[in-house]
Structure formats: C-alpha cells, structure tokens
Scaffold this active site. Sequence first.
Site, mmCIF file in Angstrom:
data_model
loop_
_atom_site.group_PDB
_atom_site.id
_atom_site.type_symbol
_atom_site.label_atom_id
_atom_site.label_comp_id
_atom_site.label_asym_id
_atom_site.label_seq_id
_atom_site.Cartn_x
_atom_site.Cartn_y
_atom_site.Cartn_z
ATOM 1 N N GLN A 291 -13.500 9.210 23.756
ATOM 2 C CA GLN A 291 -13.039 9.437 22.386
ATOM 3 C C GLN A 291 -11.537 9.202 22.257
ATOM 4 O O GLN A 291 -11.070 8.812 21.184
ATOM 5 C CB GLN A 291 -13.365 10.876 21.944
ATOM 6 C CG GLN A 291 -14.840 11.161 21.741
ATOM 7 C CD GLN A 291 -15.499 11.711 22.985
ATOM 8 O OE1 GLN A 291 -15.009 11.516 24.109
ATOM 9 N NE2 GLN A 291 -16.608 12.391 22.825
ATOM 10 N N ASP B 23 -13.687 23.469 19.957
ATOM 11 C CA ASP B 23 -15.046 23.486 19.407
ATOM 12 C C ASP B 23 -15.544 24.893 19.143
ATOM 13 O O ASP B 23 -16.416 25.111 18.303
ATOM 14 C CB ASP B 23 -16.006 22.752 20.341
ATOM 15 C CG ASP B 23 -15.747 21.261 20.312
ATOM 16 O OD1 ASP B 23 -14.758 20.824 20.927
ATOM 17 O OD2 ASP B 23 -16.503 20.539 19.627
ATOM 18 N N ARG C 286 -26.448 20.485 18.231
ATOM 19 C CA ARG C 286 -25.439 20.604 19.289
ATOM 20 C C ARG C 286 -25.076 22.076 19.418
ATOM 21 O O ARG C 286 -24.771 22.749 18.436
ATOM 22 C CB ARG C 286 -24.191 19.764 18.979
ATOM 23 C CG ARG C 286 -24.540 18.263 18.932
ATOM 24 C CD ARG C 286 -23.325 17.393 19.086
ATOM 25 N NE ARG C 286 -22.801 17.457 20.437
ATOM 26 C CZ ARG C 286 -21.595 16.969 20.782
ATOM 27 N NH1 ARG C 286 -20.830 16.417 19.866
ATOM 28 N NH2 ARG C 286 -21.177 17.033 22.028
ATOM 29 N N LYS D 91 -13.514 19.708 24.433
ATOM 30 C CA LYS D 91 -14.056 18.575 25.188
ATOM 31 C C LYS D 91 -13.774 18.696 26.679
ATOM 32 O O LYS D 91 -12.680 19.098 27.085
ATOM 33 C CB LYS D 91 -13.430 17.286 24.626
ATOM 34 C CG LYS D 91 -13.860 15.998 25.292
ATOM 35 C CD LYS D 91 -15.354 15.805 25.358
ATOM 36 C CE LYS D 91 -16.059 15.941 24.042
ATOM 37 N NZ LYS D 91 -17.539 16.099 24.171
ATOM 38 N N ARG E 130 -18.907 13.214 15.227
ATOM 39 C CA ARG E 130 -18.579 14.187 16.273
ATOM 40 C C ARG E 130 -17.234 14.805 15.921
ATOM 41 O O ARG E 130 -16.456 14.244 15.131
ATOM 42 C CB ARG E 130 -18.604 13.591 17.690
ATOM 43 C CG ARG E 130 -18.165 12.192 17.889
ATOM 44 C CD ARG E 130 -16.745 11.911 17.571
ATOM 45 N NE ARG E 130 -15.828 12.837 18.229
ATOM 46 C CZ ARG E 130 -14.613 13.086 17.814
ATOM 47 N NH1 ARG E 130 -14.131 12.511 16.702
ATOM 48 N NH2 ARG E 130 -13.817 13.918 18.456
ATOM 49 N N GLY E 131 -16.934 15.953 16.531
ATOM 50 C CA GLY E 131 -15.735 16.715 16.197
ATOM 51 C C GLY E 131 -16.185 17.971 15.480
ATOM 52 O O GLY E 131 -16.875 17.900 14.465
ATOM 53 N N ALA E 132 -15.779 19.119 16.011
ATOM 54 C CA ALA E 132 -16.318 20.386 15.516
ATOM 55 C C ALA E 132 -16.193 20.553 14.004
ATOM 56 O O ALA E 132 -17.193 20.847 13.327
ATOM 57 C CB ALA E 132 -15.655 21.549 16.263
#
Lengths: 365, 365
Positions: free
Chosen positions: B212, B253, B105, B264, B60-62
């Site tokens: 997170q 993101d 996503r 987020k 995860r994480g853009a």
Amino acid sequence: MSFMSVDSDKLARTSCVRPIKIEDGRVLLLDQRKIPERVEYFDATALSDMFNAIKDMIVRGAPVIGVAAALGLASEGRRLAHAGLAQREFIEKLDLARKKLQSSRPTAVNLRWATDLIFEKACKGNSANLSLLADELFAAAISMVEDDIRANMMIGRHGASVIPDEGGVLTHCNAGALATCGWGTALGVIRSAWDHGKRFNVYVDETRPRQQGARLTTWELLQDNITPTLITDSMAGYLMAQRRIDVVIVGADRIATNGDAANKIGTYTVAVLAHAHNIPFYIAAPLSTIDPHIENGDQIPIEEREASEVTVIGDQKICPPEVHVWNPAFDVTPARLVSGIICQTGILRPPYTESIQAALAQAPD
Amino acid sequence: MSFMSVDSDKLARTSCVRPIKIEDGRVLLLDQRKIPERVEYFDATALSDMFNAIKDMIVRGAPVIGVAAALGLASEGRRLAHAGLAQREFIEKLDLARKKLQSSRPTAVNLRWATDLIFEKACKGNSANLSLLADELFAAAISMVEDDIRANMMIGRHGASVIPDEGGVLTHCNAGALATCGWGTALGVIRSAWDHGKRFNVYVDETRPRQQGARLTTWELLQDNITPTLITDSMAGYLMAQRRIDVVIVGADRIATNGDAANKIGTYTVAVLAHAHNIPFYIAAPLSTIDPHIENGDQIPIEEREASEVTVIGDQKICPPEVHVWNPAFDVTPARLVSGIICQTGILRPPYTESIQAALAQAPD
C-alpha cells in the site's frame, strides 16, 4: 582438534547445492537470479563474464563471490599465460583484472581478500613458466572452494549449540550453501543443528528488495527437507512479540575489528528488534569476512544499487515512475547488538576487539 | 472553536482523490487494487458486491471501509424497503446485512461502529414508511463522508505541529485520502504541514505484502505534487540510524482504551525502531477508531490473510510452492511506544487511559 578437520561424509552431502562448478577448466556459476524457477549454470570463465556475474548478482553472498572472483582471476591468468607476454606485463595485466573484479561490488571484503591472495601468489610464484604458474593459481583458487566448505562445517559445528532444541529461529537474506561454496554460514549452523536432531521452526525474512530469503533460502532449506515459514520483512517484529523466535542468526559481508558488521539491508532492523525482545542475535561468518584494516562500521563502504530493484518485481512495476528511491544494499549492525560471531575457530564474544584479534592470530594465513 | 469547523476551500480541494463516489444513488468505490496503473471505480451498491469489495480490498483503510459499509448497509435498506416487507422483517434482514458486512474484515473497528450507527438509526426511525426511512439511512451514511473529511482536516490541523519544518518524515502503509473519505489521517497531517509551508522529505515504506505504501501512498502524494522517497520495509532501521527521520506518523485500525493500537503489519517494527532511535512516533486517527469495549491490544482480533499475498506479486511467484507462510494483516503497537494520538479533538498524550476517556466524552456521539 585442528579447525580444518571435518567430517568427510558430511562434506560429500553438501554437493546437493553448489553455486560453483568447475568443468574442463571452465568456471560455471549457478544463476541465482533464476532460483527457484530454474537451475541453470552460467559460464563465467571469461573475466568480463565473471565481473558481470558478480555485479548483476548471478552469484551473490560474501564468501562465494570471493572464491568466484579468485577463480575468475586465475582463469584470466591462464588466458594471459597463453598470450605470449613478458612476466612483468603478465603481472600488470593480472593486477588490472584483480582491480576490475574488486570493483564489481564494494561492501563484501571476501572479494578483495580472495583476489589479493591469488595475486600475491602470482607475484611470488615461479615466473619462468607462466603457464605452469597460471595452473598453480587456478589450483589455489579451487582449493579455496574446499577450504570454504570446511570452514562452514566448522562454523556449523560450533554454532549448533546456540540453536534451541525446539522453538523458532529467524534468518534474514541467504547465508547458505548458495552464498558460500556449500553448507553455508548461518544456514550451515541451522543445518548442523538439524543434523544433531534438533527440531525447530525456521522463519525466513523475504529480504526485499531482491528477495534472497523468499527465493533462495526457502529453496535451499527445502532441498534438505527442512520446510521453512516465510514472512515479509515487516512481520519480524510482531513474530518476536508473539514469542515465536528464540534466536536470530545471519551472515555478514564485512566485519570491522570492533565487531560492527555489514550485512544485507534489513539486518540492522532485525538486530534492533531482537535486542528489544531480549532475543540472542548471532552472526555466522568465516574469518575472511573480518577486515583487519577497518576499526568500526562507519568505515565500511555501503553499496547503493539501482532504483529498479525496489520499483520492479518480475515484470510488475509497483509504484508510479516519478517516485524517488533509496536503495542501500547493506546496513551495519553495531557490535553492541551482536551476541556472538560464529566463525571456524569458535564463537567470538564481546569485547570483540579482543576476541577478533585472538581469532585472526590463530588463523592459518 | 468547534472541532467540526473546517476550511471549506480546503475541503473542496480534497476532491482530487476520492475513494467513494455516489452517483444516482449508486455507491462507487475506487478500485485500489488497480492503483497506480488505472483509476477505475467499482459499483458496490449491492450488498454482496460491497462485502466482496471490503474483503478483497478493493476498498481498504479503516475509516473508509466504515463509511463504505454504512453506505452498503443503507443501500441494502433501500432495496429491502421496496421488497414489501413488514417492519420487523425489514429490521431482521437489515441486521443480517449488518452482520455480514461486519464479518468482512475483523480488525478495523470503524466498520462495526459505522454499520452499528446506521442500524440503530433504522431501529429508532419511523418504520411506518420504510421507503422514507431507507432514504434517511442513506442520507445519514452520506453525511458520514463529509464528517470523515472534516475530522481529517481537524486531525491535519492539530497534527501539523509535530511535523518538522525540514528533515524527514516516515509513514507506513496508506493512511491517506484513499484510506478515508478524503484528505487522510497520517497523510492528512503531512498534507496540512505542507500546506503550512513546511518542506520536508516524505519517506514511504513499501508495506509488504500488499504494498500500500509503494502503490497507494506514493501515488496519492504525487497527486499533491509531493514527491516521496520509497524504501523497502527492511530499510527503515538503517534510514533512522542515518538520522534522516525526525518523526514517524501512521494511521490505526483499532485503538484500545489504554492506547495500544492495531495498524498494518510492520507498524510495530517501525515503532520499536523509532523508540530505539529516540524518534517521536505518532498515530493519527479519528475517534471512531477507538474501541471503547477493548481495554488493551491483546483483545484486538488480528486478521490473518491468505498465503498468496506473500508468495505472489503480480504474476510473479517469489518462492517454492512447498513453503509455509505466516501472513497477519495487522500488528499491535503498545501504548508505551506511542508519543501521541492525533485525533479531531487534538493530540492525546499519555496516560492514554485518561486522555482517551476525556476525548470520547467530548465527542458528539
């Protein structure tokens, strides 16, 4: 209309959620750490048990810990009355018990208010018969239960006007039947508005770290067939930006005479968000939550609790053990962010220094 | 100074936390669902495994999901190249794979950007030898790993100036080495400032629902011997009111061309709070996070995820099953709340419509 008048039918209906029960002279507390999994009562008749029950949050919520502590102090009075003490010794030991109970949690002022009332009654009462005096103290503490429910019903009646006919209401933490002796303050207003036929969406903040919103408020509302929508605390801002909230209503643990109010950590964030979105932000609390000795919020002591409340959820450790933690249990919302304080005499409006003084002058004690 | 120049010593040091590893042509992802308990890698070489890894937030994480998806698409290209397809069929199947990965996503734009780059390269490449072409695609995806780390090092270098010599910095979620290919964006700035000898307190929001901040950001900072202080999301406002925060820095993101930024869930709340307390609020993100096709935040699709992310933590159910849940994974912070966007070309300042256009014109692709 006397502000103690109340609809007795409604009072009877509040019995579904009762955080305190008295059975055969014993003080039983609904163990709120176990809601929603289990409904279990904890016997807190003994002084040390009541102290631990408040400290460990078996019972929590400013109004109900006041009444619980009063019952605990009165129970201790009964025990002392049968110990064959002299009157002076009885009062000394009762004073120690009062101080012990008052030290269990520092922020909520109702705890001090209620135990001081019982202690003053002991000092002024007929000390020739300590057993009779102790029974009177216990009866006085029991009467606080009904007084609190009556006050909540009045808060609900006054506050229902600020709830929209439809739309969305946001609340933080639990200021419900579980936080009082029944009906609730912020949730009492929501219940009363619902009773009046208003149909709106109730949004409930999870309220980390102890999740009183997720665990207690949702459970309590479901008992009344109101299905709430749960959000994490981090979602409140975006929810408001989406124009889904018309009013915010929360409880309080201590209110200064200028209207600054301490309440569960996160309340201040919600108040800032409400202000930024032009959403009215109300506090619902009985007059016993106002501390006449404190002029502004800077003087309210803020309890800091142990790190494990943040770092452990259930059996789940959520971070590495080396991490530092800051865990204040409350924050202070400045009066300028508060649209009104709903109490049993009506809705107090700014300037609070004046409206609070007038309300306290109107109160019976 | 070319904006791709970078200190190679520092680059080597970033190897301590690497969310992607390439071993014998296989794409291995650090399983971020298991941090901080265990460091385990998940083999996401196969298309369906990469799709699920992104969807289920193993990665995860853009920035890093962009690169991971590019590697996944290139791996699929290699598989297709050995299936004896005609060139047209190869491209058609690669296009399907691209669309599948892009659907994993919806909010982060880097995912689309990176897979589009690989696909365009496939369309333009030498199709006479599909096996060779596939190897070129894979090499291009691998080069994105180093490009991303280089961009982060430049972001860190530019951003370090906004970090105070002492005092407090707040971050939300994880925009660190784990969210990128190494070093990080928001945490890259914090790391670079720390490297420059600045010593400040790093406060980390828990970042419910998936925590997170608590799970990943604290773990990552501890790897670099920076001990952060964890707070729940509900504490950020009170922390700012106590004047313990001098700057807020977060990742993004997707950024619209007017500077509105999706990040987020909870970021918007922090931005409103920072604004109310006159605290600078910065976004750190590579230029690939800017979506040139989107003019403002209203057009950014916001993913809503399943209720269980909110209602269950570990094995712990935190509310009654009947409760409704709203679970947006992101929110949008309007440009008016953003003090600056730190990217590899420098710190973009308002008016963003102009500064973003200039930065995109300066970028290599």
